[in-house]
Structure formats: C-alpha cells, structure tokens
Write a protein that holds these residues in place. Structure first.
Motif, short mmCIF file in Angstrom:
data_model
loop_
_atom_site.label_atom_id
_atom_site.label_comp_id
_atom_site.label_asym_id
_atom_site.label_seq_id
_atom_site.Cartn_x
_atom_site.Cartn_y
_atom_site.Cartn_z
N PHE A 94 6.16 -2.28 4.22
CA PHE A 94 6.16 -0.96 3.38
C PHE A 94 7.01 -0.66 2.50
CE2 PHE A 94 7.51 0.00 8.26
CZ PHE A 94 6.62 1.12 8.47
N PRO A 100 3.70 2.75 4.79
CA PRO A 100 3.56 1.91 4.96
C PRO A 100 1.71 1.32 4.33
CG PRO A 100 2.40 2.65 6.69
CD PRO A 100 3.47 4.11 6.35
N GLN A 111 5.82 -4.58 10.08
CA GLN A 111 4.50 -3.94 8.51
C GLN A 111 4.94 -3.96 7.52
OE1 GLN A 111 3.38 -0.49 9.87
NE2 GLN A 111 1.21 -0.68 8.86
#
Length: 248
Positions: free
Chosen positions: A104, A58, A102
């Motif tokens: 990545f 991430p 999130q």
C-alpha cells in the motif's frame, strides 16, 4: 466520453455520486490505446480526530506506475490545492495495513478543517499515460480510530470474565474527544456457535457474566468516537480464554 491527448485516446468517466459522506469516485481517466493504466483505489480515514488523516491505495501487482502525485483541496476552493506527501510501501506507515499482504501507498493530510468538504486527487503516472482517482469526503464522516490495545481477559467468580483494555495510543485528544467501546465475544468449539455484542461502554473494563464453564471464548474490542462520528475501529486482536470448571 473520449478525448485525444498527444495522439493517444483516453476515456473519461464522470461519477458525481456521494454515498453517506464516504469517499467516492468522482473522475477516472484511462488510456484506451495499448494497455489501460490501473486507477488508484483510494481510501481515506481519520485515525485521531481532528488532526491525523491518512489516505491509502494498493499498488497494482502488474505494471506499477512510475510514480504517484497526490493533492487535496477544499471542495469549494478547488483552485487552492495542497500537496499530500506520499509514502511508498515499506515506509513506517506500512504498519497501517500490516494485516494485508498487498503493498500500500499512503499520504498524510495535516490540519484539515472541521465540517468542511474536501477533494483528494491521486494520479498514477505511467509512461505515456496517467490515471486519476478523485474522492470527496468530510472529516467527520471518515473518523475511524485504531483498535484498542492491551486487551486482558481473566476469569472472575465462577461464570464471569473480567475484560480490560487500553485506548488506541494514536488517539491523541482523549480529553476533548473521548471514545466509547463495543465488546464482542464468541464461541464455537462445542455446542451451537454464537456471539454476543456488549456496549456501548465508556469505561475501559467490563465484567461479562453468565458464561459456561469449560467453553472456549474469543474476546475482541473496538473503539468509536463518543458522539458517533465516523465508524468503529477494526476489532482488536482476539484473546482466547476458557472458563475453568469448578469454583475459583
């Protein structure tokens, strides 16, 4: 331990623990002067044994690095390193983690050898500092197919469901490395919540029997390499169905 590099102080932590063959931290380097850089948390998996292996990590929400450097090598030939091509968030690989909000980063590791220990090194480069994550893995331990697709559920007779699905299209070697499947169905709209696991199944369809008319069921399927390499895929998207009341 601590080290001085270019007038800046860095803390170096060595962790030599391997748990069940999974990728684990081997080394972390962080700056102790100013704001310490964020260490990439790298996760690797083989989506199609043995030729499709990815690693992802991430992007930190605060103070992202200027760029990443990713290399890999055989554990017993660490002097011979290869570059792992890095894909930024928003690339075509972003669908691999579409379920997460999130951002990545990804890298692709082609043509890995069977039964071979590898080390991957992902370094986040900041202004005046860097932070690395080294992870060790063997291909056979990180096999994880993508979920089955096209899951179809239909009533069959009075208290049964016929469930059918298709293998993950990303699994490229079905003839050489076939898959098996696990099915999970659960309920909770009335009465006592519960779930039942069915499998392993080598077929891509199964009849689930003895269900209760009028009850809402949620059905999902996961895929695993037939000889138990690695782990089962994530569960497929849930399919909801209610058993009709009365005879079909």
């Amino acid at each position: 331990m601590a080290a001085m590099v270019g007038g800046a102080c860095f803390a170096v932590t060595l962790l030599m623990c391997v748990l069940g063959g999974q990728a684990v931290d081997l080394l972390r380097v962080t700056a102790t002067s100013g704001n310490p850089p964020s260490t990439p948390k790298v996760h690797c998996w083989c989506a199609s044994y043995p030729n499709v292996t990815f690693c992802s990590w991430p992007e930190p929400s605060l103070s992202p690095p200027m760029h990443y450097i990713a290399t890999y090598s055989e554990r017993h030939r660490q002097a011979v390193t290869k570059e792992c091509h890095v894909f930024a968030p928003g690339s075509s690989l972003s669908s691999l983690t579409a379920a997460s909000s999130q951002r990545f980063w990804h890298c692709y590791l082609p043509n890995l050898k069977l039964l071979t220990d590898y080390i991957i090194n992902v370094t986040a480069v900041y202004s005046g500092a860097s932070s690395s994550h080294l992870a060790s893995f063997m291909l056979e331990d990180i096999v994880k197919p993508d979920p089955p697709v096209d899951v179809r559920v239909s009533p069959h007779n009075n208290r049964n469901l016929l469930v059918q699905w298709s293998p993950p299209p990303t699994w490229a070697n079905m003839d050489i490395f076939p898959l098996k499947y696990h099915l999970k169905y659960q309920w909770g709209n009335s009465g006592t919540p519960g779930f039942v696991n069915v499998g392993p199944l080598e077929s891509t369809k199964v009849e689930v029997k003895g269900l209760i008319p009028g009850r809402l069921y949620l059905v999902q399927v996961c895929a695993k390499e037939l000889l138990d390499l690695g782990e089962c895929s994530d569960w497929s998207s849930p399919v909801n169905i209610t058993i009709p009341r009365g005879r079909l």
